[in-house]
Scaffold this active site. Structure first.
Site, PDB file in Angstrom:
ATOM      1  N   GLY A  68       0.832  -1.208   0.000  1.00 27.72           N
ATOM      2  CA  GLY A  68       0.000   0.000   0.000  1.00 27.72           C
ATOM      3  C   GLY A  68       0.862   1.252   0.000  1.00 27.72           C
ATOM      4  O   GLY A  68       1.972   1.253  -0.551  1.00 27.72           O
ATOM      5  N   SER A  69       0.366   2.285   0.686  1.00 26.27           N
ATOM      6  CA  SER A  69       0.967   3.622   0.592  1.00 26.27           C
ATOM      7  C   SER A  69       2.446   3.670   0.970  1.00 26.27           C
ATOM      8  O   SER A  69       3.156   4.582   0.546  1.00 26.27           O
ATOM      9  CB  SER A  69       0.195   4.581   1.471  1.00 26.27           C
ATOM     10  N   THR A  70       2.899   2.748   1.787  1.00 25.22           N
ATOM     11  CA  THR A  70       4.316   2.755   2.165  1.00 25.22           C
ATOM     12  C   THR A  70       5.208   2.705   0.925  1.00 25.22           C
ATOM     13  O   THR A  70       6.300   3.252   0.893  1.00 25.22           O
ATOM     14  CB  THR A  70       4.632   1.543   3.064  1.00 25.22           C
ATOM     15  N   ALA A  71       4.669   2.071  -0.139  1.00 28.84           N
ATOM     16  CA  ALA A  71       5.451   1.929  -1.369  1.00 28.84           C
ATOM     17  C   ALA A  71       5.617   3.267  -2.089  1.00 28.84           C
ATOM     18  O   ALA A  71       6.455   3.399  -2.982  1.00 28.84           O
ATOM     19  CB  ALA A  71       4.790   0.914  -2.296  1.00 28.84           C
ATOM     20  N   LYS A  72       4.804   4.260  -1.689  1.00 31.58           N
ATOM     21  CA  LYS A  72       4.886   5.560  -2.365  1.00 31.58           C
ATOM     22  C   LYS A  72       6.282   6.178  -2.231  1.00 31.58           C
ATOM     23  O   LYS A  72       6.713   6.946  -3.099  1.00 31.58           O
ATOM     24  CB  LYS A  72       3.833   6.516  -1.811  1.00 31.58           C
TER      25      LYS A  72
END
Lengths: 571, 412
Positions: free
Chosen positions: A290-294
């Site tokens: 999820g957003s951590t990959a941003k």
């Protein structure tokens, strides 16, 4: 009577003598065969039934934490064995042993009825139970001293430690990975014994002593590990979650200071561990980050100069890619934002724009470089690689989802390593739990784990990403992670779990990955909670569930490691 | 010569005496002493484990052996022939003892059979005594019937019923081995006494049938009996003892592992110091050792038969035959079982195996043989018995003998 005349007593006695001699001759013939032609066969049978080879295991090396606190040691135990030949009443003997050994009487009785001179009734029985059995003075029951692996802290660091089996062989975790170091070299005992196993005087006896195993020091800090477990268990319980994991790592060296996974287990009773308990969620559970990959997408965009630092993106609530609409998690447009704002506010729309500028090949390159799609090579068991599809396999919408962490999967350890690479000024460390092997017992120098790091992004890009992550904590979704006096950067992540038919509503994994620095990177910490349940009206966000846990663990680690305050504050 | 013998029954064996006297004495002394050594070697581990004293068995064995040699010495130099008069009484007493074994309170059970009588300090096996009582009884009556033995009734009465009663009493213990020995001895005595071949054939046939029935009716006997044919079928149970015996023998190879170095005696081979002592001899002294024992019994058979042949009276001849037969049947049954060509019947090896009653009584019986030997003629050229029916063949004039009825052979 005429016949009898010829048939004198003399003749009859001669006949008798001949019969006797014939009998003796038959016996002689048989003895000659047995003792010459077949002698070797029977001699081999003799050796086969009398000579036993026993493997002598050396004392297993202890496992210590980085400061020398005991994590795994050995203590006295005994194997209870039976000589069924000497047991007159197997039923009664089994009945008396059963409650002490915690076995079924019928199971024990079956063993006691075996036609053998030696059979184990129970292995590695604790001395208390052994003494209890000794007091019963049972005929035909004996004991072999053994050493049993003991984990003095119970469940502490269970997933990292793993456990060793009945023959002191490593079966999981460090016990398994470093089994060769810990177990030493097995010796061999060759003994010619009677049916009860007692050595026969003058019989074959040769002993080759075992070499004891070397002690191992881990990078784990027992206190931080304890704190991480306490906080993890608390948050899992508070939110009735399936489980979760916390990793505390030194971003410069890759040394893992704590690795907690819930639910846990007690390696002292490894026989009763369920598969769910055994799962090390830190390295073995694969989910969409999820957003951590941003942070990876943003790092790539900056490194590739696909975006200017001050370039402003106008972010609507939705964006259409390949005919499909993608929106923000809260459905609200984020207005005009720089790259920093995109990360800090965790904008999906902005991240998709960054991804589109990069294109799938460059994005794939950085995802790979940061470690997605391959194992970190950590010295633990059960590590998974996750899935990063090859660019050729991407669907039309992949360029929209993969930048913000959907359609790609990884582990908690991979994600903390991403943060560690940014905190470590662009160099990705090699995560590991072994600090050193103490070879002093064999007169040799200690062997220290040599970790190699690899550059992923430039120092400049890393510095900018650090600032962006600081902003995320100071102004964005990570406010709950703030620690006064220290530089804290981080990123939230709330990912939907996918089932066989796509994403499952309400099944989330919430993550907070961040670092602590005082101009020198000190800690990289990740907190990941699997399927927390809502406790009130407020929605389930990483910001409210995982970030506070990150802060508590980070603060404790700062105190424990006496990390001096410092670093960049809010801009 | 005969008269002189009668007057001087306690005559010393002299140079005049036939070679069989010293041959027999030498063999028996050698076997007994060797036996004592082997019993110690085979028993010390078991003795220590069961009684806490390595010398437990050997001390008892030595005491019984001394008793046996004393008995042998006395009987060799005494005219024991007066006991003929008490043959019936001795028979009845022995039968009584056998019956007593079966009564709870006197008998001691061991391994599922009650064979011992406990008289305070002394424990003994009446069946061992029964064999001698039966030999005496049979010799006494058969000696009187040398003219009439051709008649079935004369041959059978009262020897066969006497044997039958004892056989039943012994089988009730139960002790198949001793019963077989007694049957063999009676058969051989009838053979030498001159029974007709067809009578002997009938007896032998019915004996085989009886044994077959006895084996078939008792489960353990059948497995015991058939297991020797293929011990590997059930190596842990019925075949266990014979396999352990063969392993011991094979381990010995040509010359053995050396005195005291047997490994099989360490609780692998059951009855190592009793019925299976030959296996331990084979392990410690190899084929050399077992052959020495077999040859010793061959020489003993030769000496025994020669003594019987040269006995001065028909009674002496039958006694000598009975004792020799008893020793030899026992030796063959034992060694056959140990080497795996005969079923295991629980028979000890005479002079060698551990067992006080057996050793002492067998030694004493040898004393009787020696006594007969010391009276023997220098050749086997005919018996000095007025009524010897072999006279015709030898063509000699018999020397009259006081107590013997002088009759003529029955003619057809």
């Amino acid at each position: 009577m005429a016949a009898r005349r010829k048939d004198s007593a003399q003749t009859r006695l001669f006949l008798l003598l001949i019969v006797f001699i014939a009998g003796l001759a038959a016996i002689s013939a048989r003895l000659v065969v047995v003792q010459s032609v077949e002698a070797k066969k029977f001699a081999a049978l003799a050796i086969g039934q009398r000579v036993r080879e026993v493997e002598l295991s050396g004392e297993r090396g202890n496992i210590y934490d980085r400061n020398g606190a005991e994590l795994a040691v050995n203590r006295d135990a005994a194997s209870v064995y039976a000589t069924p030949y000497y047991i007159d009443d197997p039923a009664t003997t089994a009945f008396k042993l059963a409650p002490i050994l915690g076995q079924k009487p019928s199971d024990i009785e079956a063993k006691l009825r075996e036609k053998t001179g030696f059979i184990y009734v129970a292995r590695q029985v604790d001395m208390d139970a052994v003494n209890e059995i000794k007091a019963l003075k049972l005929k035909g029951i004996n004991y072999l001293p053994e050493r049993k692996r003991y984990y003095p802290n119970g469940t502490l660091a269970a997933h990292a430690l793993g456990f060793a089996g009945i023959d002191n062989q490593g079966l999981a975790g460090v016990e398994s990975v470093y089994d060769n170091v810990l177990k030493g070299k097995a010796g061999k005992l060759l003994v010619e014994g009677d049916p009860a196993g007692a050595p026969i005087p003058g019989g074959i006896y040769s002993r080759q002593d075992a070499t004891e195993g070397d002690p191992v020091y881990l990078t784990i800090d027992k206190d931080i590990q304890y704190k991480a477990e306490v906080e993890l268990n608390k948050v899992v319980k508070d939110y009735s979650a399936q489980g979760g994991s916390i990793i505390v790592m030194n971003p410069k060296t890759g040394e893992i200071l704590a690795l907690a996974s819930a639910p846990g287990f007690d390696p002292n009773n490894y026989g009763s561990i369920t598969d769910l308990q055994l799962l090390d969620r830190a390295v073995g559970q694969v989910y969409e980050p999820g957003s951590t990959a941003k942070v990876i997408t943003a790092s790539a965009a900056l490194e590739e100069k696909a975006v200017g630092l001050d370039e402003v993106f106008s972010l609507p609530a939705e964006i259409t890619v390949a005919g499909q609409q993608f929106g923000e998690y809260d459905g609200e447009g984020k207005g005009d934002q720089t790259i920093s704002g995109i990360v800090a506010l965790s904008s999906n729309v902005g991240t998709i724009e960054l991804g589109q500028r990069l294109g799938k090949d460059r994005l794939y390159k950085y995802m790979t470089a940061f470690g997605l799609g391959s194992t970190t090579g950590v010295d633990l068991t059960g590590e998974e690689a996750g899935i990063l599809p090859e660019p050729d396999d991407w669907s039309d919408t992949s360029i929209a989802t993969i930048p913000y962490g959907q359609g790609v999967s990884g582990t908690t350890l991979q994600m903390v390593n991403v943060v560690a690479a940014i905190a470590n000024n662009g160099k990705k460390p090699q995560p590991h739990v072994l600090k050193r092997v103490d070879r002093s017992a064999h007169g040799r120098a200690s062997e220290t784990f040599k970790a190699k790091d690899s550059r992923v992004i430039s120092e400049e890009t890393a510095g900018r990403m650090q600032e962006i992550m600081i902003d995320t904590v100071e102004k964005g979704t990570g406010k709950n992670a703030r620690i006064a006096g220290y530089e804290v950067g981080g990123k939230t992540g709330t990912a939907q779990k996918s089932g066989p038919d796509g994403y499952v509503a309400g099944k989330l994994i919430v993550t907070f990955a961040g670092y602590v620095s005082n101009l020198d990177p000190q800690l990289a910490i990740i907190v990941s909670i699997d399927e927390p349940q809502a406790t009130g009206p407020q929605p389930l966000y990483a910001a409210t569930i995982a970030a506070p846990v990150f802060r508590d663990v980070a603060e404790f680690s700062i105190k424990r490691l006496k990390i001096a305050p410092g670093g960049r504050g809010p801009r | 010569m005969a008269k002189r013998a009668a007057k001087q029954p306690a005559r010393r064996a002299t140079a005049e005496t036939g070679g069989s006297y010293y041959l027999l004495l030498g063999i028996v002394v050698a076997l007994s002493l060797f036996g004592v050594v082997m019993v110690f070697s085979a028993s010390h581990a078991t003795a220590l484990a069961d009684y806490g004293d390595s010398f437990y068995f050997i001390k008892k064995q030595l005491v019984w052996m001394i008793f046996g040699f004393v008995g042998m010495f006395i009987l060799a130099r005494t005219d024991w022939r007066f006991v003929r008069r008490y043959a019936v009484i001795l028979y009845v007493i022995t039968a009584g003892l056998l019956a007593m074994v079966l009564v709870t309170g006197y008998g001691i059970a061991a391994n599922g059979a009650s064979r011992w009588i406990d008289l305070g300090p002394v424990r003994f096996q009446p069946s061992e005594i029964a064999k001698f009582a039966l030999i005496l009884f049979a010799a006494t009556y058969l000696a009187k019937k040398r003219e009439s033995i051709g008649e079935w009734r004369e041959m059978a009465m009262p020897v066969l019923p006497a044997f039958g009663v004892m056989a039943i009493l012994i089988m009730l213990q139960p002790d198949l081995g001793t019963t077989l020995i007694a049957a063999g001895v009676i058969f051989i005595m009838l053979l030498v006494a001159g029974a007709r071949w067809r009578h002997l054939l009938a007896l032998g046939g019915s004996a085989v049938a009886a044994v077959a029935v006895l084996i078939a009716t008792e489960g353990y006997r059948l497995t015991r009996f058939t297991s020797f044919l293929n011990p590997w079928k059930d190596p842990q149970n019925s075949g266990f003892q014979i396999i352990q015996s063969l392993i011991a023998l094979g381990s010995g190879h040509w010359v053995g592992v050396g005195l005291g170095m047997s490994k099989q005696k360490f609780f692998y081979l059951p009855a190592a110091h009793t019925d299976f002592i030959l296996a331990i001899i084979g392990e410690e002294f190899g084929l050399l050792g077992t052959m020495a024992v077999v040859v010793a019994f061959g020489v003993l058979a030769y000496a025994g038969v020669k003594i019987a042949l040269r006995a001065t009276t028909h009674f002496d001849r039958l006694i000598a035959t009975g004792i020799t037969a008893m020793i030899m049947v026992q030796a063959i049954l034992n060694m056959g079982a140990v080497s795996g060509i005969l079923p295991i019947t629980g028979v000890p090896l005479p002079f060698v195996s551990y067992g006080g009653t057996s050793l002492s009584f067998t030694l004493a019986a040898v004393g009787v043989l020696l006594n007969i030997a010391s009276h023997e003629r220098k050749s086997n050229e005919g018996i000095i018995d007025a009524s010897d029916y072999f006279r015709g063949r030898n063509g000699r004039t018999p020397v009259p003998r006081a107590r013997s009825g002088r009759g003529t052979r029955a003619t057809s």
